[in-house]
Design an enzyme around this catalytic site. Structure first.
Site, PDB file in Angstrom:
ATOM      1  N   LEU A   2       0.808  -1.230   0.000  1.00  0.00           N
ATOM      2  CA  LEU A   2       0.000   0.000   0.000  1.00  0.00           C
ATOM      3  C   LEU A   2       0.834   1.270   0.000  1.00  0.00           C
ATOM      4  O   LEU A   2       0.439   2.282  -0.561  1.00  0.00           O
ATOM      5  CB  LEU A   2      -0.878   0.034   1.258  1.00  0.00           C
ATOM      6  CG  LEU A   2      -2.236  -0.658   1.215  1.00  0.00           C
ATOM      7  CD1 LEU A   2      -2.913  -0.508   2.569  1.00  0.00           C
ATOM      8  CD2 LEU A   2      -3.128  -0.081   0.129  1.00  0.00           C
ATOM      9  N   ALA A  42      -7.757  -3.210   0.189  1.00  0.00           N
ATOM     10  CA  ALA A  42      -6.631  -3.284   1.126  1.00  0.00           C
ATOM     11  C   ALA A  42      -6.648  -2.097   2.081  1.00  0.00           C
ATOM     12  O   ALA A  42      -6.707  -0.958   1.658  1.00  0.00           O
ATOM     13  CB  ALA A  42      -5.312  -3.301   0.345  1.00  0.00           C
ATOM     14  N   LYS A  46     -10.820   5.498   8.339  1.00  0.00           N
ATOM     15  CA  LYS A  46     -11.806   5.128   7.326  1.00  0.00           C
ATOM     16  C   LYS A  46     -12.402   6.354   6.635  1.00  0.00           C
ATOM     17  O   LYS A  46     -12.498   6.416   5.420  1.00  0.00           O
ATOM     18  CB  LYS A  46     -12.945   4.298   7.951  1.00  0.00           C
ATOM     19  CG  LYS A  46     -12.542   2.929   8.420  1.00  0.00           C
ATOM     20  CD  LYS A  46     -11.674   2.174   7.464  1.00  0.00           C
ATOM     21  CE  LYS A  46     -12.286   1.037   6.765  1.00  0.00           C
ATOM     22  NZ  LYS A  46     -11.357   0.302   5.909  1.00  0.00           N
TER      23      LYS A  46
END
Length: 353
Positions: free
Chosen positions: A67, A87, A170
């Site tokens: 990532l 991911a 998030k």
């Protein structure tokens, strides 16, 4: 839903709990999947995906991608029309440095994947796995909305690197995705925002928030009571279904809350007691809030977290996913039982009686 693309579909974070089901459904439809994993030498972590590919008409190609590496996704994305970016770090507790372990990987990972999308002219749609955590920070936030029920129009504005850092990771990653989508016009973006995911895993190596909760139920940590906290729940197969619909339906757009229903921790315990009887030390009562506050720092939570989350009902409106994606939600009480049984079968929860 039939096959609707001749091009490969890229799935990042292929060893994840939800990703396994997404890849399985894509392969069952005869599609070609490019799947990224962190380390191609750790064959154990993705053996289940290769086994699924062997049984289906779809083709699976694995790629190594980190990532935090800027160009890591370029090769895997070549020729893809759809990118499903799944991911992301999953650590709700047990982290030392939230910025380094959670927030940076979530935001920079999204940025790196979408920069690859910007360099790959074949990509027309991106699906990002977000979370209901993008719609609220603490359960108390739901007091401000009708019937304590949140929908896709709400955004989490109360989390930060210091308070609810997982939730903050998030919402920050999802906001970054929308910002990058708006800056161009070739590809569109659909975000899938699942509740706490339960149900059978395709591999015993799964890490997820629901596994942690169920392990505590099975080990007796919660025997003397649980805080009165509501959790919205959804079956992993419904979440996978939502990803496929978000990827393949031409009219899918915007954000989709994927949630079946909310249960308190005590209600979850009662569901399991009804099925497994008294063999396991499932919680049988709610712990008073003042007691939860006292012990919070010893179990990885702040007293502020307890103050803002214990005792406040929290529900989610998933009508958009039913109407636009055609999701037909499974009964999560059955999913909970299946999930707990699987943890017993896999030796993660000790077998009793």
């Amino acid at each position: 839903m039939n096959k609707t693309t001749e091009h490969p579909i890229l799935v990042t974070g292929a060893t994840g709990y939800i990703a396994g089901w997404v890849i399985r459904q894509l392969l069952e439809q005869g599609l070609t999947v490019h799947a990224t994993v962190r380390d191609l030498n750790k064959t154990k972590s993705f053996q289940h995906l290769q086994d699924i590919a062997e049984k289906n008409s779809g083709k699976l190609r694995l790629f190594q991608a980190d990532l935090l590496n800027k160009n890591a996704f370029d090769e895997a994305m070549q020729g893809c029309e759809i990118v499903i970016h799944m991911a992301s770090p999953f650590l709700v507790t047990n982290f030392k440095d939230p910025i380094k372990e959670l927030i940076d990987p979530a935001i920079k990972g999204t940025e790196n994947v979408l920069n690859s999308v910007n360099r790959t002219s074949t990509v027309k749609r991106v699906v990002v796995t977000s979370s209901i955590a993008s719609t609220y920070g603490d359960a108390i936030d739901a007091l401000k909305v009708p019937n304590n029920t949140l929908d896709e129009s709400y955004w989490n504005t109360s989390s930060s690197a210091k308070h609810q850092p997982y939730y903050y990771s998030k919402v920050a990653a999802e906001r970054k995705a929308w910002e990058m989508q708006i800056a161009q016009s070739r590809w569109d973006l659909v975000c899938v925002n699942p509740a706490l995911v339960v149900g059978p895993s395709l591999t015993p190596m799964t890490k997820s928030g629901s596994v942690e909760v169920l392990q505590q139920f099975g080990s007796g940590v919660t025997r003397f009571g649980v805080p009165k906290i509501w959790s919205a729940l959804v079956d992993v197969r419904d979440v996978a279904d939502a990803h496929l619909k978000a990827a393949l339906l031409p009219n899918a757009k915007g954000r989709y809350i994927i949630s079946s229903k909310s249960l308190t921790l005590l209600e979850m315990g009662k569901v399991l007691t009804r099925h497994f009887g008294k063999k396991y030390p499932f919680p049988r009562m709610n712990t008073p809030k003042f007691l939860v506050k006292i012990v919070a720092p010893f179990i990885g939570h702040s007293r502020k977290y307890v103050e803002l989350n214990v005792g406040y009902p929290l529900h989610f409106n998933a009508q958009k996913s039913i109407k636009e994606l055609g999701i037909n939600y499974r009964d999560v009480e059955t999913s909970l039982v299946e999930h707990f049984q699987q943890l017993i079968d896999d030796g993660i929860v000790k077998k009793r009686g």
